[in-house]
Design a protein around this motif. Structure first.
Motif: not given
Length: 251
Positions: A63-64, A69, A85, A87, A102, A208-209, A218
């Motif tokens: 992510g994000p 997300t 997370f 990223l 986040l 998350d994606t 997801w």
């Protein structure tokens, strides 16, 4: 000179060059053997993400992303859980407000690289440049210097090891995953796959994606999340970010 002699001379001249090239390739890709989960857990527990026995580190990659997300943020709020997370730098600069959200909600921001590329060819200068760039984007947006680095696909080449050290990042892979990137993933399959390897002290890899996964995958992860957290709590385990994984995880 006859044709056979010419061929023999060409082969003789090529062998040392090929030997050097092979040695360079092995030096580059050799450390990627840490991707293998069994040896990693046995011989490199810190790299595998093994922490204190009563805790599970919940981590999300790639992510994000504005579509998915925020739904994970709301779900995690509802569960009373914070996570780490990992990223991608390119996504942070595309969606800086989401990266800031986040951090605002108490989650830990870590580095997954600049793009989700495959590092088969040695490029140490590029590795260092892009990892420093990603670490800066994550730190600048999140308001704190990141601590952890997980390379795309979990492939740690020698160049990426060196780049992580240069960026002041500690590589962390995982002890369990949900295989939630697949097109056939369902909440039940993600939960079952995670449970098959997840134990106290483990680090769980989820996404998350679908930035680099099957479209819409997801949703299976999001559907499995309450059950996964519930399973951990039923086993007497706390769930949280890598920062809470125990004293051995402090710098």
């Amino acid at each position: 000179m006859d044709e056979g002699a010419a061929v023999r001379r060409a082969v003789s001249a090529a062998v040392p060059v090929l030997g050097v090239s092979l040695a360079a390739a092995l030096a580059h890709i050799g450390p990627a053997a840490t991707w293998l989960p069994g040896p990693r857990r046995r011989w490199l527990p810190r790299l595998a993400g093994q922490g204190r026995p009563g805790h599970v580190a919940l981590t999300f990659d790639d992510g994000p992303h504005p579509e998915s997300t925020p739904r994970f943020l709301d779900a995690l709020d509802g569960l009373g859980v914070r996570a780490t997370f990992f990223l991608l730098g390119e996504n942070v600069v595309r969606h800086p407000a989401l990266a800031r959200e986040l951090a605002r909600r108490g989650h830990e921001l870590a580095v997954h690289g600049w793009t989700h590329d495959q590092p088969w060819l040695p490029s140490p200068v590029r590795d260092t440049r892009e990892l420093l760039r990603a670490a800066h984007a994550v730190g600048e947006t999140g308001g704190a210097a990141p601590r952890w680095y997980r390379p795309p696909y979990g492939i740690l080449t020698s160049g990426r090891w060196a780049a992580a050290r240069r960026a002041g990042l500690r590589p962390v892979l995982w002890t369990a995953w949900g295989k939630d990137w697949r097109s056939d993933a369902t909440p039940a399959s993600v939960r079952a796959t995670a449970a098959s390897a997840l134990r106290g002290g483990g680090t769980l890899l989820l996404h998350d994606t679908d930035h680099t996964s099957a479209p819409g995958s997801w949703r299976a992860t999001l559907g499995a999340l309450p059950e996964i957290v519930g399973d951990c709590r039923s086993a007497g385990l706390t769930v949280g970010p890598l920062a809470e994984h125990g004293p051995d995880w402090e710098r």
